[in-house]
Design a protein around this motif. Structure first.
Motif, PDB file in Angstrom:
ATOM      1  N   GLY A  10     -16.890   6.136 -15.586  1.00 26.08           N
ATOM      2  CA  GLY A  10     -18.015   7.225 -15.117  1.00 26.08           C
ATOM      3  C   GLY A  10     -19.395   6.679 -15.542  1.00 26.08           C
ATOM      4  N   GLY A  11     -19.320   5.377 -15.822  1.00 25.49           N
ATOM      5  CA  GLY A  11     -20.724   4.669 -15.959  1.00 25.49           C
ATOM      6  C   GLY A  11     -21.427   4.629 -17.332  1.00 25.49           C
ATOM      7  N   VAL A  12     -20.562   4.981 -18.229  1.00 19.79           N
ATOM      8  CA  VAL A  12     -21.109   5.293 -19.668  1.00 19.79           C
ATOM      9  C   VAL A  12     -21.338   3.809 -20.228  1.00 19.79           C
ATOM     10  N   PRO A  13     -22.452   3.287 -20.479  1.00 17.40           N
ATOM     11  CA  PRO A  13     -22.720   2.030 -20.955  1.00 17.40           C
ATOM     12  C   PRO A  13     -22.223   1.529 -22.233  1.00 17.40           C
ATOM     13  N   ILE A  14     -21.034   1.620 -22.624  1.00 16.99           N
ATOM     14  CA  ILE A  14     -20.526   1.262 -23.770  1.00 16.99           C
ATOM     15  C   ILE A  14     -19.618   0.067 -23.919  1.00 16.99           C
ATOM     16  N   ARG A  15     -19.242  -0.691 -22.940  1.00 16.30           N
ATOM     17  CA  ARG A  15     -18.509  -1.768 -22.803  1.00 16.30           C
ATOM     18  C   ARG A  15     -18.845  -2.844 -23.501  1.00 16.30           C
ATOM     19  N   PHE A  16     -18.351  -3.957 -23.896  1.00 16.35           N
ATOM     20  CA  PHE A  16     -18.761  -5.186 -24.733  1.00 16.35           C
ATOM     21  C   PHE A  16     -20.122  -5.578 -24.403  1.00 16.35           C
ATOM     22  N   ASN A  17     -20.568  -5.796 -23.215  1.00 14.94           N
ATOM     23  CA  ASN A  17     -21.806  -6.149 -23.062  1.00 14.94           C
ATOM     24  C   ASN A  17     -22.698  -5.051 -22.351  1.00 14.94           C
ATOM     25  N   GLY A  18     -22.543  -3.710 -22.874  1.00 13.05           N
ATOM     26  CA  GLY A  18     -23.443  -2.780 -22.686  1.00 13.05           C
ATOM     27  C   GLY A  18     -23.436  -2.107 -21.475  1.00 13.05           C
ATOM     28  N   THR A  19     -22.430  -2.395 -20.476  1.00 11.61           N
ATOM     29  CA  THR A  19     -22.456  -1.620 -19.210  1.00 11.61           C
ATOM     30  C   THR A  19     -21.253  -0.782 -19.196  1.00 11.61           C
ATOM     31  N   GLY A  20     -21.281  -0.003 -18.078  1.00  8.01           N
ATOM     32  CA  GLY A  20     -20.134   0.912 -17.799  1.00  8.01           C
ATOM     33  C   GLY A  20     -19.724   0.611 -16.493  1.00  8.01           C
ATOM     34  N   VAL A  21     -18.562   1.566 -16.109  1.00 10.16           N
ATOM     35  CA  VAL A  21     -17.724   1.184 -14.965  1.00 10.16           C
ATOM     36  C   VAL A  21     -17.827   2.410 -13.941  1.00 10.16           C
ATOM     37  N   GLN A  22     -18.255   2.557 -12.974  1.00 12.55           N
ATOM     38  CA  GLN A  22     -18.369   3.643 -12.207  1.00 12.55           C
ATOM     39  C   GLN A  22     -17.146   4.089 -11.477  1.00 12.55           C
ATOM     40  N   ALA A  23     -16.924   5.607 -11.699  1.00 15.45           N
ATOM     41  CA  ALA A  23     -15.642   6.138 -11.188  1.00 15.45           C
ATOM     42  C   ALA A  23     -16.322   7.220 -10.420  1.00 15.45           C
ATOM     43  N   SER A  24     -16.089   7.365  -9.306  1.00 15.32           N
ATOM     44  CA  SER A  24     -16.881   8.420  -8.437  1.00 15.32           C
ATOM     45  C   SER A  24     -16.106   8.827  -7.396  1.00 15.32           C
ATOM     46  N   SER A  25     -14.722   8.607  -7.557  1.00  9.94           N
ATOM     47  CA  SER A  25     -13.920   8.982  -6.359  1.00  9.94           C
ATOM     48  C   SER A  25     -13.432  10.516  -6.083  1.00  9.94           C
TER      49      SER A  25
ATOM     50  N   PRO B 153       2.297   6.644 -18.926  1.00  5.31           N
ATOM     51  CA  PRO B 153       2.180   5.720 -17.935  1.00  5.31           C
ATOM     52  C   PRO B 153       0.707   5.371 -17.849  1.00  5.31           C
ATOM     53  N   VAL B 154       0.252   3.994 -17.551  1.00  2.47           N
ATOM     54  CA  VAL B 154      -0.851   3.651 -17.629  1.00  2.47           C
ATOM     55  C   VAL B 154      -1.203   3.059 -16.312  1.00  2.47           C
ATOM     56  N   PHE B 155      -2.465   3.316 -15.780  1.00  6.54           N
ATOM     57  CA  PHE B 155      -2.786   2.722 -14.304  1.00  6.54           C
ATOM     58  C   PHE B 155      -4.251   2.231 -14.661  1.00  6.54           C
ATOM     59  N   PRO B 156      -4.873   1.199 -13.772  1.00  6.02           N
ATOM     60  CA  PRO B 156      -5.984   0.544 -13.626  1.00  6.02           C
ATOM     61  C   PRO B 156      -7.005   1.561 -12.919  1.00  6.02           C
ATOM     62  N   HIS B 157      -8.259   1.418 -13.536  1.00  2.26           N
ATOM     63  CA  HIS B 157      -9.182   2.435 -12.986  1.00  2.26           C
ATOM     64  C   HIS B 157      -9.113   2.301 -11.337  1.00  2.26           C
ATOM     65  N   HIS B 158      -8.853   1.230 -10.906  1.00  2.00           N
ATOM     66  CA  HIS B 158      -8.972   1.128  -9.406  1.00  2.00           C
ATOM     67  C   HIS B 158      -7.716   1.408  -8.454  1.00  2.00           C
ATOM     68  N   ASP B 159      -6.827   2.331  -9.205  1.00  2.00           N
ATOM     69  CA  ASP B 159      -5.699   2.585  -8.561  1.00  2.00           C
ATOM     70  C   ASP B 159      -5.394   4.022  -8.813  1.00  2.00           C
ATOM     71  N   LEU B 160      -6.633   5.016  -8.619  1.00  2.00           N
ATOM     72  CA  LEU B 160      -6.391   6.371  -8.817  1.00  2.00           C
ATOM     73  C   LEU B 160      -5.431   7.095  -7.884  1.00  2.00           C
ATOM     74  N   GLY B 161      -5.178   6.700  -6.796  1.00  2.00           N
ATOM     75  CA  GLY B 161      -3.896   7.300  -6.011  1.00  2.00           C
ATOM     76  C   GLY B 161      -2.898   7.365  -6.489  1.00  2.00           C
ATOM     77  N   ARG B 162      -2.373   6.266  -7.003  1.00  2.00           N
ATOM     78  CA  ARG B 162      -1.075   6.082  -7.673  1.00  2.00           C
ATOM     79  C   ARG B 162      -0.817   6.806  -8.693  1.00  2.00           C
ATOM     80  N   ALA B 163      -1.889   6.831  -9.633  1.00  2.00           N
ATOM     81  CA  ALA B 163      -2.186   7.610 -10.652  1.00  2.00           C
ATOM     82  C   ALA B 163      -1.956   9.140 -10.538  1.00  2.00           C
TER      83      ALA B 163
END
Length: 169
Positions: free
Chosen positions: A11-26, A144-154
């Protein structure tokens, strides 16, 4: 209604190790958010890691080996953070159980949250198939654990779990 445990940086929250986030807007992400299904957790922050923080990798084995005490997690330039990663895994499992989580959607590639690949422990940018420590712990607990880029299968798995757990009448 089953919940979805998600990496806190999605969802873009900038808390990764390098201060970035990952977008999730599907559309799936937006639907889950509207339904109140998302349970966001950054296991690393939950056990006291700062933002930013040095990159970390699993050294000498797999995430399963880390959980079983046969491999380690090191930060660059070499600080051993294995016990913190083990604590983060337990924190994530506890949170998932408390929240009624059916599945997890985690950021792939992380030594914590990776669900299909992680880095190889050399800090050279090389990846290998495998799970992060939290993903492995959730998997061991039947989530079950899914990668962020596989929301359809999740989403399909979540729907199937809910169909199977619905009361029959």
């Amino acid at each position: 209604m089953l919940k979805v445990l998600v990496s806190g940086c999605l969802g873009g929250v900038p808390i990764r190790f390098n201060g970035t986030g990952v977008q999730a807007s599907s559309p799936i992400w937006r639907q889950w958010a509207a339904e109140g299904r998302l349970v966001a957790l950054c296991p690393e922050l939950a056990v006291g890691f700062p933002v930013p923080r040095p990159p970390a990798e699993i050294v000498g084995g797999s995430a399963a080996d880390v959980l079983d005490g046969r491999a380690r997690v090191h930060e660059l330039p070499g600080r051993d953070v294995t016990e913190l990663f083990q604590a983060a895994a337990q924190r994530a499992v506890d949170r998932a159980m408390q929240a009624g989580v059916g599945i997890a959607v985690l950021v792939d590639g992380s030594p914590t949250c990776g669900s299909t690949y992680v880095h190889d422990g050399t800090f050279a940018g090389v990846t290998v198939a495998g799970r992060g420590v939290v993903a492995e712990a959730l998997h061991r607990h039947g989530i079950p654990v899914f990668p962020h880029h596989d929301l359809g299968r999740a989403a399909a798995t979540l729907a199937d779990l809910e169909r199977r757990s619905a009361p029959r009448g």
